[in-house]
Design a protein around this motif. Sequence first.
Motif, PDB file in Angstrom:
ATOM      1  N   SER A 174      44.076  30.391  47.064  1.00 44.18           N
ATOM      2  CA  SER A 174      44.412  30.867  45.720  1.00 44.18           C
ATOM      3  C   SER A 174      43.870  32.269  45.474  1.00 44.18           C
ATOM      4  CB  SER A 174      43.866  29.902  44.661  1.00 44.18           C
ATOM      5  OG  SER A 174      42.445  29.806  44.744  1.00 44.18           O
ATOM      6  N   VAL A 175      42.710  32.587  46.064  1.00 42.29           N
ATOM      7  CA  VAL A 175      42.143  33.927  45.920  1.00 42.29           C
ATOM      8  C   VAL A 175      43.006  34.948  46.640  1.00 42.29           C
ATOM      9  CG1 VAL A 175      40.171  35.389  46.514  1.00 42.29           C
ATOM     10  CG2 VAL A 175      39.788  33.116  45.577  1.00 42.29           C
ATOM     11  N   LEU A 176      43.458  34.604  47.840  1.00 44.20           N
ATOM     12  CA  LEU A 176      44.292  35.538  48.598  1.00 44.20           C
ATOM     13  C   LEU A 176      45.620  35.795  47.910  1.00 44.20           C
ATOM     14  CD1 LEU A 176      43.704  34.326  52.281  1.00 44.20           C
ATOM     15  CD2 LEU A 176      42.855  36.415  51.225  1.00 44.20           C
ATOM     16  N   GLU A 177      46.184  34.766  47.303  1.00 51.26           N
ATOM     17  CA  GLU A 177      47.503  34.916  46.706  1.00 51.26           C
ATOM     18  C   GLU A 177      47.509  35.852  45.499  1.00 51.26           C
ATOM     19  OE1 GLU A 177      50.502  33.714  48.064  1.00 51.26           O
ATOM     20  OE2 GLU A 177      48.981  33.594  49.617  1.00 51.26           O
ATOM     21  N   VAL A 178      46.374  35.980  44.806  1.00 54.31           N
ATOM     22  CA  VAL A 178      46.355  36.878  43.640  1.00 54.31           C
ATOM     23  C   VAL A 178      46.419  38.344  44.065  1.00 54.31           C
ATOM     24  CG1 VAL A 178      45.072  35.239  42.215  1.00 54.31           C
ATOM     25  CG2 VAL A 178      43.823  36.958  43.526  1.00 54.31           C
ATOM     26  N   LEU A 179      46.300  38.624  45.359  1.00 50.33           N
ATOM     27  CA  LEU A 179      46.390  40.000  45.843  1.00 50.33           C
ATOM     28  C   LEU A 179      47.828  40.489  45.931  1.00 50.33           C
ATOM     29  CD1 LEU A 179      43.776  40.027  48.755  1.00 50.33           C
ATOM     30  CD2 LEU A 179      43.622  41.304  46.615  1.00 50.33           C
ATOM     31  N   ARG A 180      48.781  39.591  45.917  1.00 53.46           N
ATOM     32  CA  ARG A 180      50.161  39.972  46.202  1.00 53.46           C
ATOM     33  C   ARG A 180      50.701  40.992  45.196  1.00 53.46           C
ATOM     34  NH1 ARG A 180      52.822  34.112  47.172  1.00 53.46           N
ATOM     35  NH2 ARG A 180      54.712  35.308  46.688  1.00 53.46           N
ATOM     36  N   GLN A 181      50.555  40.716  43.921  1.00 53.53           N
ATOM     37  CA  GLN A 181      51.092  41.634  42.913  1.00 53.53           C
ATOM     38  C   GLN A 181      50.323  42.966  42.863  1.00 53.53           C
ATOM     39  OE1 GLN A 181      49.413  42.023  39.615  1.00 53.53           O
ATOM     40  NE2 GLN A 181      50.914  43.557  38.936  1.00 53.53           N
ATOM     41  N   PRO A 182      48.972  42.965  42.893  1.00 52.55           N
ATOM     42  CA  PRO A 182      48.266  44.262  42.898  1.00 52.55           C
ATOM     43  C   PRO A 182      48.588  45.135  44.107  1.00 52.55           C
ATOM     44  CG  PRO A 182      46.762  42.486  42.295  1.00 52.55           C
ATOM     45  CD  PRO A 182      48.030  41.846  42.752  1.00 52.55           C
ATOM     46  N   LEU A 183      48.835  44.526  45.254  1.00 56.71           N
ATOM     47  CA  LEU A 183      49.169  45.313  46.438  1.00 56.71           C
ATOM     48  C   LEU A 183      50.490  46.053  46.263  1.00 56.71           C
ATOM     49  CD1 LEU A 183      48.107  42.952  49.373  1.00 56.71           C
ATOM     50  CD2 LEU A 183      47.163  45.202  48.860  1.00 56.71           C
ATOM     51  N   GLU A 184      51.414  45.464  45.515  1.00 54.36           N
ATOM     52  CA  GLU A 184      52.699  46.097  45.277  1.00 54.36           C
ATOM     53  C   GLU A 184      52.636  47.103  44.141  1.00 54.36           C
ATOM     54  OE1 GLU A 184      55.743  45.882  46.773  1.00 54.36           O
ATOM     55  OE2 GLU A 184      54.744  44.805  48.385  1.00 54.36           O
ATOM     56  N   ASP A 185      52.039  46.703  43.006  1.00 50.30           N
ATOM     57  CA  ASP A 185      52.071  47.533  41.803  1.00 50.30           C
ATOM     58  C   ASP A 185      50.937  48.551  41.740  1.00 50.30           C
ATOM     59  OD1 ASP A 185      54.218  46.021  41.107  1.00 50.30           O
ATOM     60  OD2 ASP A 185      53.157  44.757  39.668  1.00 50.30           O
ATOM     61  N   ARG A 186      49.870  48.323  42.514  1.00 50.89           N
ATOM     62  CA  ARG A 186      48.688  49.205  42.532  1.00 50.89           C
ATOM     63  C   ARG A 186      48.028  49.323  41.162  1.00 50.89           C
ATOM     64  NH1 ARG A 186      48.240  51.781  47.475  1.00 50.89           N
ATOM     65  NH2 ARG A 186      50.055  51.466  48.811  1.00 50.89           N
ATOM     66  N   LYS A 187      48.147  48.269  40.388  1.00 53.21           N
ATOM     67  CA  LYS A 187      47.435  48.142  39.120  1.00 53.21           C
ATOM     68  C   LYS A 187      47.371  46.667  38.779  1.00 53.21           C
ATOM     69  CE  LYS A 187      51.578  48.703  36.267  1.00 53.21           C
ATOM     70  NZ  LYS A 187      52.245  49.494  35.197  1.00 53.21           N
ATOM     71  N   ILE A 188      46.388  46.300  37.963  1.00 55.53           N
ATOM     72  CA  ILE A 188      46.220  44.907  37.565  1.00 55.53           C
ATOM     73  C   ILE A 188      46.102  44.855  36.050  1.00 55.53           C
ATOM     74  CG2 ILE A 188      43.716  45.062  37.966  1.00 55.53           C
ATOM     75  CD1 ILE A 188      45.841  41.873  38.376  1.00 55.53           C
ATOM     76  N   THR A 189      46.870  43.961  35.444  1.00 51.46           N
ATOM     77  CA  THR A 189      46.840  43.785  33.998  1.00 51.46           C
ATOM     78  C   THR A 189      46.206  42.433  33.684  1.00 51.46           C
ATOM     79  OG1 THR A 189      48.839  45.108  33.709  1.00 51.46           O
ATOM     80  CG2 THR A 189      48.185  43.697  31.876  1.00 51.46           C
ATOM     81  N   ILE A 190      45.115  42.464  32.942  1.00 50.83           N
ATOM     82  CA  ILE A 190      44.404  41.251  32.545  1.00 50.83           C
ATOM     83  C   ILE A 190      44.794  40.948  31.100  1.00 50.83           C
ATOM     84  CG2 ILE A 190      42.134  40.180  32.256  1.00 50.83           C
ATOM     85  CD1 ILE A 190      41.101  42.308  34.285  1.00 50.83           C
ATOM     86  N   SER A 191      45.445  39.832  30.895  1.00 50.30           N
ATOM     87  CA  SER A 191      45.989  39.502  29.579  1.00 50.30           C
ATOM     88  C   SER A 191      45.111  38.492  28.862  1.00 50.30           C
ATOM     89  CB  SER A 191      47.411  38.940  29.712  1.00 50.30           C
ATOM     90  OG  SER A 191      48.270  39.876  30.329  1.00 50.30           O
ATOM     91  N   ARG A 192      44.869  38.776  27.611  1.00 49.19           N
ATOM     92  CA  ARG A 192      44.178  37.855  26.714  1.00 49.19           C
ATOM     93  C   ARG A 192      45.052  37.613  25.489  1.00 49.19           C
ATOM     94  NH1 ARG A 192      42.123  37.084  30.685  1.00 49.19           N
ATOM     95  NH2 ARG A 192      39.933  37.260  31.320  1.00 49.19           N
ATOM     96  N   ALA A 193      44.663  36.670  24.650  1.00 45.69           N
ATOM     97  CA  ALA A 193      45.510  36.295  23.520  1.00 45.69           C
ATOM     98  C   ALA A 193      45.781  37.474  22.594  1.00 45.69           C
ATOM     99  CB  ALA A 193      44.858  35.154  22.744  1.00 45.69           C
ATOM    100  N   LYS A 194      44.789  38.318  22.368  1.00 43.80           N
ATOM    101  CA  LYS A 194      44.919  39.387  21.381  1.00 43.80           C
ATOM    102  C   LYS A 194      45.021  40.784  21.978  1.00 43.80           C
ATOM    103  CE  LYS A 194      42.564  36.876  17.667  1.00 43.80           C
ATOM    104  NZ  LYS A 194      41.466  36.905  16.662  1.00 43.80           N
ATOM    105  N   TYR A 195      44.806  40.920  23.289  1.00 44.77           N
ATOM    106  CA  TYR A 195      44.873  42.263  23.861  1.00 44.77           C
ATOM    107  C   TYR A 195      45.042  42.171  25.372  1.00 44.77           C
ATOM    108  CZ  TYR A 195      39.949  41.401  25.011  1.00 44.77           C
ATOM    109  OH  TYR A 195      38.776  40.858  25.497  1.00 44.77           O
ATOM    110  N   ASN A 196      45.446  43.281  25.962  1.00 47.38           N
ATOM    111  CA  ASN A 196      45.579  43.399  27.414  1.00 47.38           C
ATOM    112  C   ASN A 196      44.691  44.534  27.909  1.00 47.38           C
ATOM    113  OD1 ASN A 196      47.575  41.398  27.490  1.00 47.38           O
ATOM    114  ND2 ASN A 196      49.209  42.892  27.163  1.00 47.38           N
ATOM    115  N   VAL A 197      44.190  44.362  29.124  1.00 50.56           N
ATOM    116  CA  VAL A 197      43.385  45.403  29.762  1.00 50.56           C
ATOM    117  C   VAL A 197      44.032  45.725  31.099  1.00 50.56           C
ATOM    118  CG1 VAL A 197      41.141  46.014  30.732  1.00 50.56           C
ATOM    119  CG2 VAL A 197      41.260  44.668  28.643  1.00 50.56           C
ATOM    120  N   GLU A 198      44.222  47.001  31.379  1.00 51.38           N
ATOM    121  CA  GLU A 198      44.840  47.416  32.640  1.00 51.38           C
ATOM    122  C   GLU A 198      43.877  48.287  33.432  1.00 51.38           C
ATOM    123  OE1 GLU A 198      49.157  48.541  32.921  1.00 51.38           O
ATOM    124  OE2 GLU A 198      48.302  50.477  33.505  1.00 51.38           O
TER     125      GLU A 198
END
Length: 522
Positions: A314-338
């Motif tokens: 499961s840890v390895l699989e979360v790398l798939r999207q960041p490797l392509e987009d070269r950014k990570i968006t962390i979403s919370r109920a009231k705000y997002n952090v990139e």
Amino acid sequence: MLVKTYCAAVNGLEVTTVTVEVSMSRGVQFHLTGLADTAVRESYDRIKAALVNNGFKMPMMEITVNMAPADIKKEGSGYDLPVAVGILAAAGNVDSSRLSRFMMVGELGLDGRLQPVRGALPIAIRARAEHYEGLIVPVQNVREAAVVNNVSIYGMETLLDVVNFFNGDTSYQPTVIDTRREFYEQQGQFDLDFSDVRGQESVKRALEVAAAGGHNLIMIGPPGSGKSMLAKRLPSILPPLSLAESLETTQIHSVAGKLSRDTSLISQRPFRAPHHTISQVALVGGGSNPQPGEISLAHNGVLFLDEMPELSRSVLEVLRQPLEDRKITISRAKYNVEYPCSFMLVASMNPCPCGYYGDPTHHCVCTPGQIQRYMNKISGPLLDRIDIHCEIQAVPFAQLSQMQPGEPSEKIRERVIKARNIQTKRFSNLPPSGGPRGAIHCNAQMTEKMLHQFAEPDAQSLDMLRIAMERLKLSARAYSRILKVARTIADLEGSEKVQTQHIAEAIGYRNLDRGDWAERGV
């Protein structure tokens, strides 16, 4: 009396100016408004003790503190200083005439000493953008904030120093750092060098290609063959950071609280090597108060995953999207952090559970099924995002015992920089349809459209690709990866066109795509 002081809220790498409004009236209560978290709400007790221990008294009045804008969450203890100064100014102990010209941030100890905070560098950038005259920070944060020019940075040790500063009782000089001199002096200082490596010429070549094109790479070999040793020397051949890259990387480390007191700018590309027990949140970032993960701390550098199959699936699989987009968006109920996370992924692994599959000096005790299950711990979609697969064997004693050093990193780095300069020139003139100008820095970031434009193979190379895909059972998804690597090999040779020999070498770097991996040598 109403007094205003100014500080900042850090949300990811975005900084918002916060106005701290302090109002006093008849009464004995303390009110804190403005969407403050627990650390901010606890500031009253710290401020009260700091005032008493520095010769002041907490006003026996009804104090209302508002942090505007009130719809942005305020986190951390960095608001202690502006609140304390605001209370003292409202009580008449601090001259309020200069408060509007300065931004301030800092945590207060019970003795009034200022403690370091996270995010001093992006706050300093915001202070300059808002045209403040200066920024007051704890002395531990002054070097990282002082890299920002056109704004005066004052490092203070105690609350009393800040009071004396605004009252004009003591003269303080802003901290000035020759950013460019310090930056360029430290760029070429490496503790590890490729001259220490005996043999492994094919692996060194693969690492040189990876560094020249920014390609992800995985090394497969038995224990003790030198996988980790080679990976740790990769930063010594990467192109030096530009000032813009350094500033962006330093901001991430500043937000994460990873900068030491003596650090101003990060001058060398980061090399992050987390343990294989790392969690998803620690790797990509997050938490109740979202912080950068290892992939963001490795931005503009290298993320090294040793013993890759030992990491959780499961840890390895979360790398798939960041490797392509070269950014990570962390979403919370009231705000997002990139957070940005443009990094080179370098991984190592054993070829089988026992570690000695294909090793001529040891007998492998694993069955083909065990080997296949071991390899399947790395999913096909993730493996597809790794451009170069490199097999490595242990160095025989005859080569280990040689006294002459190998080729130094400096020589390899010169070739890498030359190839990167070719790529920079190529991508700097991209038309708007080819992608954002300046967004592509190396061959690994090329889109499919760019491959047709810059790495189109000729008829002979296409025939070689077709034969390789049929005989070696390569998947169709390896096609674009081979072309990207071939383009980098051509750049290393100074060739304008991708030629047959470049395609041939790139095909040799797709070992794990071979359908007969688990059956070879059994």
